[in-house]
Design a protein around this motif. Structure first.
Motif, PDB file in Angstrom:
ATOM      1  N   PRO A 192     -48.403 -17.236  41.301  1.00  0.00           N
ATOM      2  CA  PRO A 192     -47.478 -16.728  40.283  1.00  0.00           C
ATOM      3  C   PRO A 192     -46.651 -17.836  39.639  1.00  0.00           C
ATOM      4  O   PRO A 192     -46.361 -18.858  40.260  1.00  0.00           O
TER       5      PRO A 192
ATOM      6  N   SER B  76     -47.609  -2.936  40.859  1.00  0.00           N
ATOM      7  CA  SER B  76     -47.609  -3.514  39.515  1.00  0.00           C
ATOM      8  C   SER B  76     -47.839  -2.433  38.460  1.00  0.00           C
ATOM      9  O   SER B  76     -48.357  -1.355  38.757  1.00  0.00           O
TER      10      SER B  76
ATOM     11  N   ALA C 189     -41.417 -13.270  39.793  1.00  0.00           N
ATOM     12  CA  ALA C 189     -42.775 -13.779  40.036  1.00  0.00           C
ATOM     13  C   ALA C 189     -43.710 -13.101  39.041  1.00  0.00           C
ATOM     14  O   ALA C 189     -43.773 -11.877  38.976  1.00  0.00           O
ATOM     15  N   ASP C 190     -44.441 -13.925  38.291  1.00  0.00           N
ATOM     16  CA  ASP C 190     -45.309 -13.425  37.225  1.00  0.00           C
ATOM     17  C   ASP C 190     -46.769 -13.633  37.640  1.00  0.00           C
ATOM     18  O   ASP C 190     -47.236 -14.776  37.745  1.00  0.00           O
ATOM     19  N   PHE C 191     -47.475 -12.539  37.902  1.00  0.00           N
ATOM     20  CA  PHE C 191     -48.870 -12.625  38.346  1.00  0.00           C
ATOM     21  C   PHE C 191     -49.847 -12.330  37.212  1.00  0.00           C
ATOM     22  O   PHE C 191     -50.999 -12.020  37.457  1.00  0.00           O
ATOM     23  N   SER C 192     -49.378 -12.423  35.966  1.00  0.00           N
ATOM     24  CA  SER C 192     -50.261 -12.032  34.860  1.00  0.00           C
ATOM     25  C   SER C 192     -51.435 -12.993  34.708  1.00  0.00           C
ATOM     26  O   SER C 192     -52.497 -12.616  34.244  1.00  0.00           O
TER      27      SER C 192
ATOM     28  N   ARG D 113     -47.330  -7.235  35.115  1.00  0.00           N
ATOM     29  CA  ARG D 113     -47.621  -7.753  36.459  1.00  0.00           C
ATOM     30  C   ARG D 113     -46.560  -8.732  36.951  1.00  0.00           C
ATOM     31  O   ARG D 113     -46.863  -9.776  37.525  1.00  0.00           O
ATOM     32  N   ARG D 114     -45.305  -8.388  36.663  1.00  0.00           N
ATOM     33  CA  ARG D 114     -44.219  -9.236  37.166  1.00  0.00           C
ATOM     34  C   ARG D 114     -43.366  -8.450  38.158  1.00  0.00           C
ATOM     35  O   ARG D 114     -43.328  -7.220  38.112  1.00  0.00           O
TER      36      ARG D 114
END
Lengths: 398, 106
Positions: free
Chosen positions: A191, A117, A183-186, A168-169
């Motif tokens: 996600p 990331s 996939a967005d892990f922000s 963080r994507r």
């Protein structure tokens, strides 16, 4: 290098002589920076070489990384730790200063690559068996999330073409489902997923431009690329550079082309054709095909010199002893040469004064002066494949 | 060695090989390297599978050697499995197929 010198060099690697005190936690250099370190995969022996790029020297050989065919590596932001993704699902954190394995986990049955990331906190692996991606803590490799890739067809899919995006994507493609996911892990480890379906048949690899704008997946089941403009308010998939096999025989492909390290040159992207002995030039402003340039054989990697003017190309079996240099500005192949049997990978130094070329079946890595295109040094390695320099730590999508 | 393999393939010496699944030692070594290295780029060096299907004995138990040899020679249209005819002879393909079923040599 003459044969005897080569053999000697080969032996010294095999025995890990004193110059390369391996393993056991001793520092391979008392005090040094990491900006000119590199990591080279030795695919058959499950080992990696830590190299001093400036000195053209192997510092250490680290063993015990499992099946490294098709292995890739990413670097943490300090350029001290490398994360190596092996074919057997192994994820290994290597301390490049101490020259040792810091931590190793088997995270899947069969893996294809990984990414880190933008904040350096998350390591993501892309898997074949089971498909999908997994997320790990960059410190201790503890598992943080597992995201299966079940496509609209209800089947679990192999994931390919995984890249990091700002915030963080991560973007990747589903080979068995013809989809692209972001996939967005922000907001945490569950996600937010954005899915694009029907992107085109059998996406086999993908990459993103260095501005994190254009994600392109190469399609195997049709001749073209799926494109997503990630800067758009509502990104959608369009097909670009399609139909390049139309009216021509699709030639057999003995090794899949790769989009990793692709040749971005200003507003031109140089892409390997699948099934033609050509590279394809895509204009990123118009998203139209600009030219097709005949090449020596089926291209595998099209790697841009860091300034972008030239793209160096290697080829699939059985023509993989050759490298060609394309001048993107004049659109001409300006140089063709034979480094040796089975050229698997190329990596430029960060500002492009040298290119390192792994010559698998000669058990060496050749170092070329990029301006004069002459060989200036070589390093012995056992069946070397991927070459990764730490400057990748600071490149988006790399 | 691998350079010799390439030359051998290029000039088609392979077509002179005797039929049947026995191969002279040199050719066997060349084919072993071909399968581990070049088939391995899709099937994995340990043949556990990758983009291509796993090719371990358990995976191929239901399939007979001649149909596997036919796949090797003619590929699987619509998938990345390419036709190897021209690079490997029928005898080579047969030898590879039988050895895949038995457990491929290192």
């Amino acid at each position: 290098m003459n044969r005897r010198a080569f053999l000697t060099a080969g032996v010294s690697v095999g025995l890990a002589g004193p110059a390369m005190a391996a393993g056991a936690g001793e520092a391979c250099a008392p005090m040094r920076g990491t900006g000119d370190l590199g990591l080279i995969i030795e695919r058959a022996t499950g080992s990696v070489l830590i190299v001093d790029v400036g000195a053209h020297k192997t510092l250490s050989r680290i063993e015990g990384l499992g099946d490294l065919s098709h292995a890739t590596a990413v670097f943490g932001p300090s350029e001290r730790y490398a994360y190596v993704f092996g074919r057997d699902g192994g994820l290994t954190k290597v301390d490049m200063l101490a020259c040792r394995i810091e931590k190793r986990v088997i995270q899947a049955g069969n893996a294809i690559g990984g990414a880190i990331s933008d904040d350096g906190a998350l390591i993501v692996a892309s898997n074949y068996t089971p498909g999908g991606i997994k997320v790990f803590d960059a410190n201790d490799l503890g598992e943080l999330a597992s995201v299966p890739a079940i496509g609209a067809n209800g089947k679990p899919s192999k994931t390919v073409g995984l890249v990091d995006l700002p915030g963080r994507r991560f973007a990747y493609a589903l080979y068995d489902a013809d989809e692209i996911w972001i996939a967005d892990f922000s907001a945490g480890m569950s996600p937010a997923l954005t899915k694009f379906t029907n992107v085109g048949r059998l996406p086999y690899d993908a990459n993103v431009t260095s501005d994190a704008r254009h994600y392109l997946a190469g399609l195997f089941g049709e001749d073209g690329f799926a494109h997503v403009d990630l800067w758009a308010d509502k990104p959608e998939v369009t097909r670009v550079v399609s139909g390049y096999n139309a009216g021509r025989e699709k030639l057999p492909i003995y090794k899949m082309p790769h989009l990793e390290g692709w040749g971005q040159s200003g507003s031109t992207l140089v892409l390997p054709a699948a099934g033609q002995h050509e590279v394809l030039l895509l204009n990123l402003e118009t998203m139209r095909e600009e030219a097709r340039i005949p090449a020596h054989s089926q291209p595998v990697f099209c790697v841009a010199r860091p300034d972008g003017r030239e793209v160096w190309i290697n080829f699939a079996h059985p023509h993989n002893n050759t490298v060609q240099v394309l001048d993107v500005f004049t659109r001409k192949i300006v140089h063709t040469f034979q480094p040796g049997p089975a050229v698997l990978h190329l990596e430029f130094t960060p500002r492009g004064h040298e290119v390192w070329i792994s010559v698998r079946d000669a058990d060496r890595i050749d170092i070329y002066d990029v301006r004069t295109r002459t060989k200036k040094a070589e390093i012995a390695g056992v069946k070397p494949s991927g070459i990764f320099f730490t400057a990748r730590a600071h490149r988006l999508g790399a | 060695m691998a350079r010799r393999l390439e030359i051998a393939l290029a000039v088609g010496i392979v077509s002179l090989m005797a039929a049947g699944a026995s191969q002279a030692g040199d050719r066997a070594a060349e084919l072993t390297a071909l399968v581990r290295e070049d088939c391995g780029s899709c099937h994995g060096m340990t043949l556990k599978g990758g983009l291509g299907a796993p090719l371990l004995p358990a995976d191929l138990a239901e399939k007979d050697a001649s149909s596997l040899a036919a796949i090797i020679l003619d590929g699987v249209p619509g998938t990345p499995m390419p036709p190897w005819r021209g690079l490997v002879s029928e005898a080579d393909a047969r030898w590879i197929a039988e050895h895949l079923k038995q457990g491929f040599p290192q």
